[in-house]
Design a protein around this motif. Structure first.
Motif, PDB file in Angstrom:
ATOM      1  N   GLU A  92       0.827  -1.211   0.000  1.00 57.84           N
ATOM      2  CA  GLU A  92       0.000   0.000   0.000  1.00 57.84           C
ATOM      3  C   GLU A  92       0.859   1.258   0.000  1.00 57.84           C
ATOM      4  O   GLU A  92       0.491   2.278  -0.603  1.00 57.84           O
ATOM      5  CB  GLU A  92      -0.922  -0.011   1.213  1.00 57.84           C
ATOM      6  N   PHE A  93       2.003   1.188   0.661  1.00 58.23           N
ATOM      7  CA  PHE A  93       2.938   2.316   0.649  1.00 58.23           C
ATOM      8  C   PHE A  93       3.457   2.569  -0.764  1.00 58.23           C
ATOM      9  O   PHE A  93       3.518   3.721  -1.221  1.00 58.23           O
ATOM     10  CB  PHE A  93       4.080   2.031   1.621  1.00 58.23           C
ATOM     11  N   LEU A  94       3.840   1.500  -1.482  1.00 61.36           N
ATOM     12  CA  LEU A  94       4.321   1.658  -2.854  1.00 61.36           C
ATOM     13  C   LEU A  94       3.238   2.220  -3.763  1.00 61.36           C
ATOM     14  O   LEU A  94       3.505   3.090  -4.611  1.00 61.36           O
ATOM     15  CB  LEU A  94       4.817   0.310  -3.398  1.00 61.36           C
ATOM     16  N   VAL A  95       2.010   1.740  -3.610  1.00 62.44           N
ATOM     17  CA  VAL A  95       0.907   2.213  -4.455  1.00 62.44           C
ATOM     18  C   VAL A  95       0.630   3.682  -4.204  1.00 62.44           C
ATOM     19  O   VAL A  95       0.448   4.474  -5.148  1.00 62.44           O
ATOM     20  CB  VAL A  95      -0.349   1.359  -4.190  1.00 62.44           C
ATOM     21  N   ALA A 135       3.478   5.812  -5.705  1.00 65.18           N
ATOM     22  CA  ALA A 135       3.475   5.785  -7.167  1.00 65.18           C
ATOM     23  C   ALA A 135       2.355   6.657  -7.726  1.00 65.18           C
ATOM     24  O   ALA A 135       2.565   7.432  -8.675  1.00 65.18           O
ATOM     25  CB  ALA A 135       3.336   4.352  -7.667  1.00 65.18           C
ATOM     26  N   ASN A 136       1.155   6.563  -7.175  1.00 63.29           N
ATOM     27  CA  ASN A 136       0.042   7.384  -7.652  1.00 63.29           C
ATOM     28  C   ASN A 136       0.298   8.868  -7.400  1.00 63.29           C
ATOM     29  O   ASN A 136      -0.032   9.719  -8.242  1.00 63.29           O
ATOM     30  CB  ASN A 136      -1.255   6.954  -6.964  1.00 63.29           C
ATOM     31  N   SER A 137       0.916   9.171  -6.260  1.00 67.86           N
ATOM     32  CA  SER A 137       1.199  10.571  -5.944  1.00 67.86           C
ATOM     33  C   SER A 137       2.263  11.140  -6.884  1.00 67.86           C
ATOM     34  O   SER A 137       2.129  12.272  -7.379  1.00 67.86           O
ATOM     35  CB  SER A 137       1.648  10.689  -4.490  1.00 67.86           C
ATOM     36  N   ASN A 148      -1.754   9.156 -20.271  1.00 67.70           N
ATOM     37  CA  ASN A 148      -2.721   8.058 -20.195  1.00 67.70           C
ATOM     38  C   ASN A 148      -2.660   7.331 -18.854  1.00 67.70           C
ATOM     39  O   ASN A 148      -3.060   6.162 -18.760  1.00 67.70           O
ATOM     40  CB  ASN A 148      -2.472   7.055 -21.329  1.00 67.70           C
ATOM     41  N   TRP A 149      -2.174   8.009 -17.848  1.00 67.41           N
ATOM     42  CA  TRP A 149      -1.979   7.358 -16.551  1.00 67.41           C
ATOM     43  C   TRP A 149      -3.299   7.007 -15.885  1.00 67.41           C
ATOM     44  O   TRP A 149      -4.250   7.795 -15.873  1.00 67.41           O
ATOM     45  CB  TRP A 149      -1.172   8.246 -15.616  1.00 67.41           C
ATOM     46  N   LYS A 150      -3.360   5.812 -15.326  1.00 64.62           N
ATOM     47  CA  LYS A 150      -4.460   5.365 -14.471  1.00 64.62           C
ATOM     48  C   LYS A 150      -3.871   4.866 -13.175  1.00 64.62           C
ATOM     49  O   LYS A 150      -2.831   4.187 -13.175  1.00 64.62           O
ATOM     50  CB  LYS A 150      -5.242   4.235 -15.157  1.00 64.62           C
ATOM     51  N   ASN A 151      -4.521   5.201 -12.074  1.00 64.39           N
ATOM     52  CA  ASN A 151      -3.986   4.823 -10.768  1.00 64.39           C
ATOM     53  C   ASN A 151      -3.804   3.308 -10.671  1.00 64.39           C
ATOM     54  O   ASN A 151      -4.632   2.526 -11.128  1.00 64.39           O
ATOM     55  CB  ASN A 151      -4.908   5.296  -9.653  1.00 64.39           C
ATOM     56  N   THR A 152      -2.708   2.914 -10.063  1.00 64.88           N
ATOM     57  CA  THR A 152      -2.412   1.508  -9.881  1.00 64.88           C
ATOM     58  C   THR A 152      -2.977   1.020  -8.551  1.00 64.88           C
ATOM     59  O   THR A 152      -3.452   1.811  -7.733  1.00 64.88           O
ATOM     60  CB  THR A 152      -0.896   1.266  -9.927  1.00 64.88           C
ATOM     61  N   ASP A 153      -2.931  -0.284  -8.338  1.00 65.23           N
ATOM     62  CA  ASP A 153      -3.402  -0.877  -7.090  1.00 65.23           C
ATOM     63  C   ASP A 153      -2.401  -1.930  -6.626  1.00 65.23           C
ATOM     64  O   ASP A 153      -1.348  -2.145  -7.243  1.00 65.23           O
ATOM     65  CB  ASP A 153      -4.796  -1.479  -7.263  1.00 65.23           C
ATOM     66  N   VAL A 154      -2.738  -2.603  -5.506  1.00 64.49           N
ATOM     67  CA  VAL A 154      -1.812  -3.560  -4.915  1.00 64.49           C
ATOM     68  C   VAL A 154      -1.589  -4.752  -5.836  1.00 64.49           C
ATOM     69  O   VAL A 154      -0.454  -5.235  -5.976  1.00 64.49           O
ATOM     70  CB  VAL A 154      -2.333  -4.015  -3.531  1.00 64.49           C
ATOM     71  N   VAL A 155      -2.630  -5.243  -6.495  1.00 63.47           N
ATOM     72  CA  VAL A 155      -2.499  -6.401  -7.373  1.00 63.47           C
ATOM     73  C   VAL A 155      -1.551  -6.102  -8.536  1.00 63.47           C
ATOM     74  O   VAL A 155      -0.654  -6.895  -8.864  1.00 63.47           O
ATOM     75  CB  VAL A 155      -3.885  -6.841  -7.893  1.00 63.47           C
ATOM     76  N   PHE A 200       9.613   6.327  -3.522  1.00 59.55           N
ATOM     77  CA  PHE A 200       9.537   5.921  -2.117  1.00 59.55           C
ATOM     78  C   PHE A 200       9.344   7.100  -1.178  1.00 59.55           C
ATOM     79  O   PHE A 200       9.238   6.902   0.030  1.00 59.55           O
ATOM     80  CB  PHE A 200      10.808   5.168  -1.717  1.00 59.55           C
ATOM     81  N   CYS A 201       9.317   8.307  -1.709  1.00 58.30           N
ATOM     82  CA  CYS A 201       9.132   9.478  -0.861  1.00 58.30           C
ATOM     83  C   CYS A 201       8.752  10.671  -1.725  1.00 58.30           C
ATOM     84  O   CYS A 201       9.268  10.821  -2.847  1.00 58.30           O
ATOM     85  CB  CYS A 201      10.408   9.785  -0.082  1.00 58.30           C
ATOM     86  N   LYS A 202       7.847  11.460  -1.227  1.00 57.57           N
ATOM     87  CA  LYS A 202       7.447  12.665  -1.954  1.00 57.57           C
ATOM     88  C   LYS A 202       8.592  13.666  -1.960  1.00 57.57           C
ATOM     89  O   LYS A 202       9.349  13.791  -1.000  1.00 57.57           O
ATOM     90  CB  LYS A 202       6.210  13.291  -1.303  1.00 57.57           C
TER      91      LYS A 202
END
Length: 265
Positions: A125-128, A131-133, A151-158, A211-213
């Motif tokens: 969840e931290f990686l997701v 990455a989205n941010s 064309n970015w779409k938010n990713t998820d854990v899967v 891994f960090c903003k």
């Protein structure tokens, strides 16, 4: 011109002692100042032996005149007036009562079960989230409308798990370019990559992996490793919760010589 002697003449000279030559034949006098194989060289040798003998005799005489104070071991002088002590402190023995090994056991015996002990849903969840941010930040700073980030779409854990799995698999199959893993040529026909994720999506996730903003204009990072601080803190905390090491530990060092510059080393 000197004549050549025969073997018989040489043998007669040796038997009669005629081979002994005088100093006059060598053009050397007893009073000559020239040094070499004559008497003057022997005189210097005798003088040296006499001088060495005098030094030895002087040492013997001086050793006889030494007192017990002179023979005592030298005292250590201290300019800072320290008081040296022979007292040995008693080191307290700290008993080791921990139970070695895993503190939390996996659900099964497969490698993925042990992997899940250290890489939990909290880490995914931290990686997701990061990455989205970061994808939004890249999209806002992009000037090209035909860029992949548009064309970015938010990713998820899967999807993030699939991406990391493919990234690990590139370490077992080495190819010069990442794009070659999706080739359909017989020499580069890896079905697992094409069936799991498209090439453009993989390259896009690789671009926004973070891994960090990034700090703001008025913010200053508290650490030079702030980009990976959250990840290292997570694994350090997880290791303490999952595994108990033994009493004796050794810190391994790098086996590759590093000659670069590292400002915070």
């Amino acid at each position: 011109m000197a004549s050549i002697l025969t073997d018989e003449e040489i043998l007669n000279m040796i038997n009669n002692g005629d081979f002994l030559m005088s100093d006059e034949e060598f053009d050397l006098n007893s009073g000559s100042d020239n040094l070499g194989e004559g008497d003057s060289g022997d005189d210097d040798y005798d003088k040296n032996n006499t001088a060495e003998q005098n030094i030895v005799d002087g040492q013997e005489q001086s050793s006889e005149s030494l007192t017990e104070t002179d023979l005592a071991p030298p005292q250590i002088s201290c300019e800072n007036n320290y008081n040296w002590s022979t007292f040995r402190p008693q080191v307290k023995d700290i008993p080791f009562s921990e139970t070695l090994g895993l503190k939390i056991f996996p659900k099964g015996n497969d490698p993925i079960d042990y992997f899940d002990l250290f890489v939990t849903n909290t880490f995914w969840e931290f990686l997701v989230e990061e990455a989205n941010s970061y994808a939004v930040e890249v999209f806002l700073n992009s000037d090209r409308t035909n860029s992949r980030i548009s064309n970015w779409k938010n990713t998820d854990v899967v999807e993030m798990k699939k991406f990391i799995a493919l990234l690990f698999h590139t370490g077992t199959i080495h190819i010069n370019r990442l794009e070659d893993y999706w080739k359909t040529n017989e020499l580069f026909n890896f079905h697992i990559f094409r069936n799991t994720m498209s090439r453009n999506r993989f390259m896009l996730l690789l671009r926004v992996l973070d891994f960090c903003k990034n700090p703001g204009q008025n913010d200053r990072p508290t650490s030079r490793l702030y980009k990976i601080d959250k990840m290292t803190n997570y694994f350090n905390k997880t290791m303490e919760e999952v595994y108990q090491p033994s009493k004796n530990l050794s810190i391994d060092d790098s086996m590759v010589l590093f000659r670069g510059r590292l400002i915070f080393r």
